[in-house]
Design an enzyme around this catalytic site. Sequence first.
Site, PDB file in Angstrom:
ATOM      1  N   ASN A 253       8.904 -51.261 -92.821  1.00 12.18           N
ATOM      2  CA  ASN A 253       7.839 -52.152 -92.353  1.00 12.18           C
ATOM      3  C   ASN A 253       7.107 -51.493 -91.186  1.00 12.18           C
ATOM      4  O   ASN A 253       7.587 -51.508 -90.061  1.00 12.18           O
ATOM      5  CB  ASN A 253       8.464 -53.489 -91.939  1.00 12.18           C
ATOM      6  CG  ASN A 253       7.430 -54.494 -91.442  1.00 12.18           C
ATOM      7  OD1 ASN A 253       6.232 -54.207 -91.414  1.00 12.18           O
ATOM      8  ND2 ASN A 253       7.887 -55.665 -91.044  1.00 12.18           N
TER       9      ASN A 253
ATOM     10  N   LYS B  37       5.546 -50.250 -96.372  1.00 12.95           N
ATOM     11  CA  LYS B  37       4.698 -51.446 -96.345  1.00 12.95           C
ATOM     12  C   LYS B  37       3.479 -51.213 -95.469  1.00 12.95           C
ATOM     13  O   LYS B  37       3.578 -50.912 -94.286  1.00 12.95           O
ATOM     14  CB  LYS B  37       5.486 -52.659 -95.841  1.00 12.95           C
ATOM     15  CG  LYS B  37       4.713 -53.969 -96.022  1.00 12.95           C
ATOM     16  CD  LYS B  37       5.645 -55.148 -96.022  1.00 12.95           C
ATOM     17  CE  LYS B  37       4.894 -56.461 -96.115  1.00 12.95           C
ATOM     18  NZ  LYS B  37       5.810 -57.602 -96.110  1.00 12.95           N
TER      19      LYS B  37
ATOM     20  N   GLY C  88      -1.060 -66.202 -97.227  1.00 13.33           N
ATOM     21  CA  GLY C  88      -1.387 -67.323 -98.101  1.00 13.33           C
ATOM     22  C   GLY C  88      -2.593 -67.027 -98.971  1.00 13.33           C
ATOM     23  O   GLY C  88      -3.185 -65.940 -98.892  1.00 13.33           O
TER      24      GLY C  88
ATOM     25  N   GLY D 207       7.841 -62.658 -84.944  1.00 13.80           N
ATOM     26  CA  GLY D 207       8.209 -61.569 -84.043  1.00 13.80           C
ATOM     27  C   GLY D 207       9.503 -60.867 -84.435  1.00 13.80           C
ATOM     28  O   GLY D 207      10.262 -60.425 -83.575  1.00 13.80           O
TER      29      GLY D 207
ATOM     30  N   THR E 200       4.294 -66.376 -98.955  1.00 14.86           N
ATOM     31  CA  THR E 200       4.026 -67.710 -98.417  1.00 14.86           C
ATOM     32  C   THR E 200       4.353 -68.822 -99.417  1.00 14.86           C
ATOM     33  O   THR E 200       4.784 -69.907 -99.034  1.00 14.86           O
ATOM     34  CB  THR E 200       2.544 -67.795 -97.975  1.00 14.86           C
ATOM     35  OG1 THR E 200       2.317 -66.768 -96.997  1.00 14.86           O
ATOM     36  CG2 THR E 200       2.206 -69.137 -97.365  1.00 14.86           C
TER      37      THR E 200
ATOM     38  N   CYS F  10       4.059 -54.887 -89.132  1.00 11.48           N
ATOM     39  CA  CYS F  10       4.185 -56.252 -88.608  1.00 11.48           C
ATOM     40  C   CYS F  10       3.204 -56.440 -87.459  1.00 11.48           C
ATOM     41  O   CYS F  10       3.241 -55.699 -86.480  1.00 11.48           O
ATOM     42  CB  CYS F  10       5.609 -56.526 -88.120  1.00 11.48           C
ATOM     43  SG  CYS F  10       5.724 -58.131 -87.323  1.00 11.48           S
TER      44      CYS F  10
END
Lengths: 311, 265
Positions: A130, A173, A225, A75, A274, A133
């Site tokens: 960004n 992004k 990941g 967050g 990750t 998110c």
Amino acid sequence: MEKINPLEIRIGKLKLQNPVLLASGTCGYGSEIADFTDVKKLGGVVTKTITLKPRTGNPVPRIVETPSGMLNSIGLENKGLEDFAAVKSRELSKLGTEVIASIAGDNIKEFSAMAERLSLLTCVSGIEVNLSCPNVLHGMASRTYKLIAQDARATSDVVKAVRKCTKKTLIVKLSPNVTDIKEIAKAAENAGADAVSAINTLFGLSVNIKTGKPNLARGAGGLSGPAVKPVALYHIKEIYSCVKIPIIGMGGIMSFEDVIEFMMCGAACVQIGTCNFIHPGESAEIVRNLEEFVKGRKIKNISSLIGSVKI
Amino acid sequence: MKEYKAQILSNIKVADGYYVLCFKAGKAQVNAAPGQFFNIKVNEGGSPLLRRPFGLHSVSDGGVKILYKIVGNATEMLAGKAPGEYINVLGPLGKGFDLNNAGTKNAVHILAGGGHGIAPLLALAENLRKKRKNVIVLIGGRTKCHIVGEIMFKRIGCRVFVSSDDGSAGYKGRVSGLLDDILAKNENKTKKTAYFIYACGPKPMLRTIAGLGMIYGVPTQVSLEEYLGCGIGICVGCPVETKAGRKLVCKDGPVFEAGDIIWKK
């Protein structure tokens, strides 16, 4: 004669010594991971996303593992722009690597204010906006879109505004949670972005069947990941087909072979995310392996790999 | 700090679902402080993807021990590992118990552990006993079968009391009840014993013990448990509210002064 560096890559005004950066939210502000990897060997680091005002972030649990990946719901916890400019920036100038500041705002005014302030800091070499998110709600998100990066027009408005406030390299992004990422990438390019980075995490959910509740306190989170790597490669190939600005690829990169795969699909450079949580020393190792790779293949510059996939 | 591949020396079942694994350790690992942890990648590749944290349980000749309970995939895989196999270890990490102000010779150190919360307390007991300190260990579990480590603590000269929720072993009730009894008795003495409390276990237990520490004015340290993403302070997945602001369990802890934590219901 000047020694030619076969790993050198240009992104906007930035000349990176190699295409390996650390992704936002996975390396703190650089100094946190410096105990584990030699950041001086990297192309650069992207800071944890900074917001205008401090944010406490979401309740715990904020992290849960999923098959070959993880969901996070941090967050955008951070101490805000002023703390960054006054305190963190001092550590950054000692890092010895390029620093790209990641920013997120609730509206255009916030984005502009942050870009203006960060432009004054010499330790910041670029700004990553960004817009994607999955764990916060932006004031700009309309009823139709949860993320700014889902809305070509909102993306364009933010990028235009930030562009006016900074001469530094501007990266946008992008989110994979879209119907057509090409539209958003084009909007960013036309609005003056120097590069786009993709992909941010995918919306995801994981449930504890004993309690009937989600494993993350907030419910949904962002998936990252190795599980997301094929999704990332697909989106990068899509973006590569329609924009001229460089693409910074990310999504589940764990090895130098993954880096090559991303570059073949169109990425000019990459961000390790990750992987830092599991093997915090791997990024410098990936650079070393890339050096050997280009040497072994007698590649003059690694940029020759960009978009070379034969489809 | 670098991750390293550690050879497993032994991996023994010590109670129902509980195992003690000993791995060959380097200098850094052998010098780990009680309360610090190792972040272990059980398998190469994506299953499981993330490391799992295990508190230092004990140090022996050239080896470091962790005690774990099978709670999911990763610990189940770990239980299947044989001596000679390798695990990938990052650590020691975090901040351990503070023993700089461990009181006089007559002070008594009470170590309270619930479930596999006793894991880091053995290393602490070993350390305190080496310094010839008086150590009382309180071990709690749901039933007799869930009480682990009693003999290990007794072997090094600790006084051990156990509690079980169903009364099948020792005191019927919670470990905090045992602790409350000891501290209450001390209140009535003319010459009071100086106590120090160290606790590890589920959050509700730690909250109760933190409360007891406050009521009786006994210095109390707690080792917190949280889901960790990275274990090194970069994912910001394990925040804890303290009087000095937001801290991270993995990096600023896992051991904290109980009085510094802002306990939530």
